[in-house]
Design a protein around this motif. Structure first.
Motif, PDB file in Angstrom:
ATOM      1  N   GLY A 124       0.659  -1.781   0.269  1.00 56.98           N
ATOM      2  CA  GLY A 124      -0.368   0.012  -0.118  1.00 56.98           C
ATOM      3  C   GLY A 124       0.912   1.025  -0.529  1.00 56.98           C
ATOM      4  N   TYR A 158       1.667   5.225   1.965  1.00 55.32           N
ATOM      5  CA  TYR A 158       1.876   6.102   3.699  1.00 55.32           C
ATOM      6  C   TYR A 158       2.538   7.116   3.409  1.00 55.32           C
ATOM      7  N   SER A 184       0.590   7.972   8.455  1.00 54.18           N
ATOM      8  CA  SER A 184      -1.024   7.597   8.078  1.00 54.18           C
ATOM      9  C   SER A 184      -0.464   6.412   7.080  1.00 54.18           C
ATOM     10  N   GLN A 229      -2.462   3.492   3.963  1.00 55.33           N
ATOM     11  CA  GLN A 229      -3.297   3.118   2.967  1.00 55.33           C
ATOM     12  C   GLN A 229      -4.052   1.595   4.228  1.00 55.33           C
ATOM     13  N   ALA A 230      -5.074   1.534   3.998  1.00 53.05           N
ATOM     14  CA  ALA A 230      -5.893   0.159   4.058  1.00 53.05           C
ATOM     15  C   ALA A 230      -5.281  -0.419   2.678  1.00 53.05           C
ATOM     16  N   ASP A 288      -6.261 -10.883   9.509  1.00 54.44           N
ATOM     17  CA  ASP A 288      -7.330 -10.093   9.562  1.00 54.44           C
ATOM     18  C   ASP A 288      -6.929  -9.291  10.078  1.00 54.44           C
ATOM     19  N   LEU A 311      -4.606  -5.896   9.209  1.00 50.71           N
ATOM     20  CA  LEU A 311      -5.135  -5.333   8.045  1.00 50.71           C
ATOM     21  C   LEU A 311      -5.815  -4.534   8.579  1.00 50.71           C
ATOM     22  N   LYS A 312      -7.136  -4.711   9.314  1.00 48.81           N
ATOM     23  CA  LYS A 312      -7.601  -3.726  10.198  1.00 48.81           C
ATOM     24  C   LYS A 312      -7.040  -2.687  10.696  1.00 48.81           C
ATOM     25  N   THR A 313      -5.600  -3.388  11.747  1.00 48.81           N
ATOM     26  CA  THR A 313      -5.328  -2.161  12.329  1.00 48.81           C
ATOM     27  C   THR A 313      -4.457  -1.195  11.864  1.00 48.81           C
ATOM     28  N   PRO A 357      -4.592   1.088   8.945  1.00 54.20           N
ATOM     29  CA  PRO A 357      -5.242   1.698   8.287  1.00 54.20           C
ATOM     30  C   PRO A 357      -5.677   3.095   9.565  1.00 54.20           C
ATOM     31  N   ARG A 358      -5.587   2.551  11.190  1.00 56.52           N
ATOM     32  CA  ARG A 358      -5.900   3.434  12.166  1.00 56.52           C
ATOM     33  C   ARG A 358      -4.750   3.774  12.828  1.00 56.52           C
ATOM     34  N   THR A 382      -1.323   3.863  17.337  1.00 57.51           N
ATOM     35  CA  THR A 382      -3.376   3.686  17.286  1.00 57.51           C
ATOM     36  C   THR A 382      -4.147   4.886  18.443  1.00 57.51           C
TER      37      THR A 382
END
Length: 279
Positions: A102, A104, A114, A116-117, A133, A136-138, A140-141, A156
């Motif tokens: 991704g 950044y 920051s 990117q997802a 899972d 990968l969700k963490t 972007p936070r 985060t």
């Protein structure tokens, strides 16, 4: 009478304004932070200072710890979780099963980042999909980063902290040989690499296929100020002994199809330039 009243108005008005402005200025002076607003450091003696310049995030990093909330998944056993940040605003790595990648950005505030997802390949690994899972969700936070010696810390807003160890020395570019023009007119990567390293007298904890010890190395440095970094690769022919500091010359040959999360170079000892008992 009128003239007398007018002649006193300016003086009275000035006195009145002074009684309002002086206390206000004093209050403003008390409220304003002095200098840059930094108070005494709360860091304990010996703790390496964190740095947050954009270059501090560059390199390859391996996840060592994930802390901060109660329901965090365990790191998959036998799988390395890596992130590589380049100087073009892109990142790539492994999520526990799949390759991820991704974009950044760093800034504009100091220590701000920051991600990117990330996109990911589509392999299925039953033993690590729950971890991947959540991971990968963490990413972007993540909003903050800091570099502490050979570690990178991502944070985060909800208090999660991901701590990575440096793996950059596995894939250092060869100085002056970022690419050479081949006979076909295309740019080809350097095929071999010679390096001179200082090797520390003590190993450090690291994580590969399992928890283990890694050498601590740095590019040859007589000042003694360069930071140590973890060296994950094996050096054929090098018999390291605890309590001894080394300076060695090593030769690297590329590996065509290295195992996942392993070095893409095979390193061989050329010469022990010096070995000295640790002070």
């Amino acid at each position: 009478m009128t003239q007398r009243r007018l002649s006193f108005l300016p003086a009275s008005f000035a006195t009145y304004m002074a009684t309002l402005l002086v206390p206000a200025a004093l209050l403003a002076g008390c409220a304003a932070p002095s200098g840059g607003g930094a108070g005494p450091s709360s860091a304990s003696p010996g703790t390496p200072a964190a740095t947050t310049a954009p270059a501090d995030i560059l390199g390859t990093w391996q996840l060592m710890k994930w802390e901060g909330v109660n329901d965090l998944p365990s790191l998959p056993e036998g799988r390395a979780i890596n992130l590589t940040f380049n100087d073009m605003g892109a990142f790539a790595g492994t999520g526990g099963c799949n390759r991820i990648f991704g974009q950044y950005t760093v800034g504009p505030a100091k220590g701000q980042v920051s991600l990117q997802a990330p996109a990911a390949t589509r392999m299925a690994c039953p033993d690590s999909m729950a971890f991947e899972d959540r991971y990968l969700k963490t990413l972007p936070r993540v909003t903050r980063f800091e570099r502490r010696d050979t570690q990178l810390v991502l944070r985060t807003p909800n208090g999660e902290t991901l701590t990575y160890a440096s793996q950059t020395l596995l894939d250092h570019p060869v100085a002056g040989t970022a690419g050479s023009m081949g006979t076909t007119g295309t740019t080809s990567a350097a095929r071999t690499e010679d390096r001179i390293l200082d090797v520390d007298s003590q190993m450090a904890d690291c994580v590969g296929v399992a928890q283990r010890k890694c050498l601590r190395v740095r590019n040859a440095d007589d000042s003694g100020k360069a930071p140590w970094e973890l060296w994950y690769a094996h050096i054929d022919g090098f018999a390291w002994k605890p309590g001894v500091e080394y300076r060695v010359k090593i030769h690297g040959e590329p590996i065509a199809n290295p195992p996942a999360d392993a070095s893409n170079m095979r390193w061989t000892l050329v010469e022990v330039i010096r070995e000295t008992p640790a002070r």
